[in-house]
Design a protein around this motif. Structure first.
Motif, mmCIF file in Angstrom:
data_model
loop_
_atom_site.group_PDB
_atom_site.id
_atom_site.type_symbol
_atom_site.label_atom_id
_atom_site.label_comp_id
_atom_site.label_asym_id
_atom_site.label_seq_id
_atom_site.Cartn_x
_atom_site.Cartn_y
_atom_site.Cartn_z
ATOM 1 N N UNK A 197 54.260 42.406 40.028
ATOM 2 C CA UNK A 197 53.071 41.630 39.688
ATOM 3 C C UNK A 197 53.249 40.129 39.879
ATOM 4 N N UNK A 198 54.392 39.598 39.552
ATOM 5 C CA UNK A 198 54.591 38.161 39.634
ATOM 6 C C UNK A 198 55.269 37.630 38.398
ATOM 7 N N UNK A 199 54.699 36.585 37.818
ATOM 8 C CA UNK A 199 55.313 35.915 36.679
ATOM 9 C C UNK A 199 54.313 35.726 35.540
ATOM 10 N N UNK A 200 54.855 35.769 34.324
ATOM 11 C CA UNK A 200 54.116 35.352 33.131
ATOM 12 C C UNK A 200 54.706 34.028 32.680
ATOM 13 N N UNK A 201 53.849 33.038 32.479
ATOM 14 C CA UNK A 201 54.297 31.726 32.016
ATOM 15 C C UNK A 201 53.803 31.519 30.591
ATOM 16 N N UNK A 202 54.732 31.303 29.675
ATOM 17 C CA UNK A 202 54.397 31.007 28.280
ATOM 18 C C UNK A 202 55.107 29.725 27.877
ATOM 19 N N UNK A 203 54.328 28.722 27.516
ATOM 20 C CA UNK A 203 54.892 27.424 27.164
ATOM 21 C C UNK A 203 54.249 26.890 25.898
ATOM 22 N N UNK A 204 55.027 26.156 25.123
ATOM 23 C CA UNK A 204 54.512 25.350 24.021
ATOM 24 C C UNK A 204 54.515 23.898 24.480
ATOM 25 N N UNK A 205 53.342 23.263 24.433
ATOM 26 C CA UNK A 205 53.214 21.887 24.915
ATOM 27 C C UNK A 205 52.795 20.965 23.781
ATOM 28 N N UNK A 206 53.371 19.770 23.786
ATOM 29 C CA UNK A 206 53.051 18.771 22.763
ATOM 30 C C UNK A 206 52.777 17.428 23.429
ATOM 31 N N UNK A 207 51.626 16.862 23.107
ATOM 32 C CA UNK A 207 51.282 15.514 23.550
ATOM 33 C C UNK A 207 51.288 14.633 22.303
ATOM 34 N N UNK A 208 52.284 13.762 22.119
ATOM 35 C CA UNK A 208 52.346 12.971 20.885
ATOM 36 C C UNK A 208 51.320 11.843 20.839
ATOM 37 N N UNK A 209 51.113 11.153 21.965
ATOM 38 C CA UNK A 209 50.177 10.027 21.979
ATOM 39 C C UNK A 209 49.830 9.705 23.434
ATOM 40 N N UNK A 210 48.916 10.479 23.992
ATOM 41 C CA UNK A 210 48.548 10.285 25.389
ATOM 42 C C UNK A 210 47.148 9.744 25.548
ATOM 43 N N UNK A 211 46.700 9.660 26.787
ATOM 44 C CA UNK A 211 45.347 9.206 27.096
ATOM 45 C C UNK A 211 44.504 10.423 27.458
ATOM 46 N N UNK A 212 43.411 10.633 26.741
ATOM 47 C CA UNK A 212 42.561 11.786 27.008
ATOM 48 C C UNK A 212 42.011 11.730 28.430
ATOM 49 N N UNK A 213 41.786 10.531 28.963
ATOM 50 C CA UNK A 213 41.211 10.419 30.306
ATOM 51 C C UNK A 213 42.151 10.963 31.378
ATOM 52 N N UNK A 214 43.480 10.895 31.151
ATOM 53 C CA UNK A 214 44.421 11.449 32.125
ATOM 54 C C UNK A 214 44.235 12.958 32.260
ATOM 55 N N UNK A 215 44.104 13.637 31.133
ATOM 56 C CA UNK A 215 43.982 15.091 31.151
ATOM 57 C C UNK A 215 42.591 15.524 31.620
ATOM 58 N N UNK A 216 41.550 14.770 31.234
ATOM 59 C CA UNK A 216 40.213 15.102 31.703
ATOM 60 C C UNK A 216 40.088 14.873 33.207
#
Length: 533
Positions: A331-350
């Motif tokens: 089938x391929x791969x399953x990716x499971x990650x825990x991600x943390x953004x402590x203090x970023x810019x919302x505009x970067x992700x949008x």
């Protein structure tokens, strides 16, 4: 008399010289015959001699059975040797445990040596050229089951300085349910200082399928672990340039990576960095610079990779990830990650994820989320799932109409409706919530929006293409309903209904609804919702 005597002396000298030349010619003829006979013997015996030396050397080195289909020898210009169909099998005990494939198989090999090498032990060879090598590492579970047997006794009869491999392949087997053997294409390898008891220096080019590109690596390999080949040590430095992320459906960009690795074939620890100046998702196609620094452990028996952690920077926002990339058979791969953004810019992700340009809002983002990408042929952005919580501070909406409505709402909620006009002073608001991302939709089970004078509590969803959003909930204001209108007569008319909207210490609790599209947002009362309550 004197003349006769002189003639006899001259005749004897001529006869003597003739006899000398006759012996010289005869000796040369005999020498040629001897050389021819010796050459014939060498030519006929060199093949079997060298074949025996190759088999005995490899049997001793790998403690295994060795088979060689063919060996050709030429002595015209020293010893020129070429062979085909060389197979080195796993130890007898591993074969008895179920291994069927040769440990190492060479399609063709060749080398050149001094003719005197036939008479010297060990024979010295400068460079061996190999094409079509396949290394099959038996499953670790199978090797563990095999009892330790007796060693193959023999001598190392050939010593090699360097081996050059082209068109090779490494396969690491596994017996784990749901896992497939791991295959690595090795387009070119140079092994140097090939000794039996010390690591070998190497330089190699590995073919990486996804993302597509060539990996250049240099380091040390070995010494070969005869009892457990998968535990053979490998170290090195790698460079991965111009990797095309377009080979992964749903994302794009050209990735470059450098790093160091160490461990065994079964388990390799990698530390490196990546640079992707134009990383993008197909939901937006906005190129963003992405940099990562990672520490990873790769299980060669399963292909599973454990990231602990990844330190990343998207645009001007830092975040960290940890988790695993797990292979699923067929089938391929399953990716499971825990991600943390402590203090970023919302505009970067949008900007990365949403087509709206410019990003719908600006502000400071703190977020914790779990990322899940299942296997499958669909686009990564269609498969990706996120679940987590976030807070936004210092929010500013880039759409002037939206920002005006927020500013005017704040003034009305504080009881200053006369100042609530387009162009009013911008206010900074904040937001917190819980969300789930899937199927191109961002759903909020809880969305708390706070601005001076008011709290908005909503639930709803937003499509990543920016074309639709739908939220409903309630607005809690400091001012009473009658205090939020500028005209005195409207205020007077609303005073009787103030008690109906007053609740939980708020001046008013008003049902609201936000809907529409990015180009035509709609803000209004949800009186139907109020009536139902």
């Amino acid at each position: 008399m004197i003349e006769q005597k002189k003639e006899r002396v001259d005749a004897q000298g001529v006869s003597k010289r003739r006899r000398v030349w006759t012996w010289i010619v005869a000796s040369l003829l005999i020498g040629v015959v001897v050389v021819g006979v010796v050459g014939e013997v060498i030519l006929h015996r060199a093949g079997p001699i060298l074949k025996g030396r190759v088999i005995e050397t490899l049997s001793t080195r790998f403690n295994s059975r060795v088979e060689l289909d063919g060996l050709n020898v030429s002595v015209v210009n020293g010893l020129e040797v070429s062979g085909n169909g060389l197979r080195i099998f796993p130890e007898d005990e591993v074969v008895a445990a179920g291994a069927t494939e040769p440990l190492i198989a060479l399609r063709n090999f060749s080398f050149h040596a001094n003719l005197m090498g036939l008479f010297v032990r060990p024979m010295h060879v400068g460079t061996v050229h190999v094409t079509g090598m396949a290394i099959q590492i038996p499953p670790k579970e199978m090797r563990a089951q095999a009892p330790k047997g007796q060693r193959h006794f023999g001598r190392i009869k050939i010593v090699v300085d360097k081996i050059v491999f082209d068109d090779s392949r490494l396969v690491i087997g596994t017996l784990r349910p749901g896992k497939e053997p791991q295959e690595f294409d090795l387009s070119h390898i140079d092994l140097r200082d090939v000794g039996p008891t010390r690591p070998w220096d190497y330089s190699a080019t590995l073919v990486n399928a996804i993302p597509k590109g060539d990996i250049q690596a240099t380091g040390t390999f070995g010494p070969w672990n005869t009892d457990s080949p998968g535990d053979t040590t490998v170290t090195g430095h790698y460079t991965f340039d111009h990797a095309d992320l377009n080979t992964i459906k749903g994302i794009a960009g050209i990735l470059s990576s450098v790093g160091e690795f160490t461990g065994q074939l079964n388990n390799i620890v990698v530390d490196g960095t990546t640079e992707t100046p134009g990383f993008s998702l197909d939901t937006a196609n906005h190129a963003m610079p992405l940099h990562t620094k990672f520490h990873a452990m790769v299980d060669g028996t399963s292909g599973d990779t454990y990231l602990q952690p990844v330190e990343a920077r998207l645009g001007e926002s830092d975040f960290t990830c940890s988790g695993a990339v797990i292979t699923v058979k067929g089938k391929g791969h399953i990716i499971d990650l825990d991600a943390t953004v402590p203090d970023g810019r919302i505009e970067d992700f949008l900007q990365l994820a949403v087509k709206t340009a410019p990003a719908i809002m600006m502000g400071r983002l703190a977020m914790k989320t779990k990322l899940h990408i299942p296997p499958g042929k669909e686009s990564v952005t269609r498969k990706i799932g996120l679940k987590g919580e976030f807070t936004l501070r210092q929010i500013h909406f880039t759409n002037p109409e939206v920002e005006d409505r927020v500013d005017m709402l704040s003034l009305r909620a504080r009881g200053d409706p006369k100042a609530a006009k387009p162009g009013a002073e911008d206010v900074r608001s904040q937001m917190a919530g819980q969300f789930v991302l899937g199927n191109g939709r961002l759903s909020f089970s809880r969305l708390d929006y706070t601005l001076p004078g008011a709290d908005v509590k909503l639930a709803g969803e937003y499509t990543l293409d920016g074309e639709r959003f739908e939220f409903e909930g309630k607005l809690l204001t400091n001012a009473k309903l009658s205090q939020m209108v500028a005209a005195w007569w409207k205020s007077l008319l609303l005073k009787p209904v103030d008690p109906f909207f007053k609740k939980d210490g708020a001046g008013a609790e008003i049902p609201v609804k936000v809907s529409g599209t990015r180009s035509a947002p709609k803000f209004g009362l949800d009186l139907g919702h109020k009536d139902k309550k």
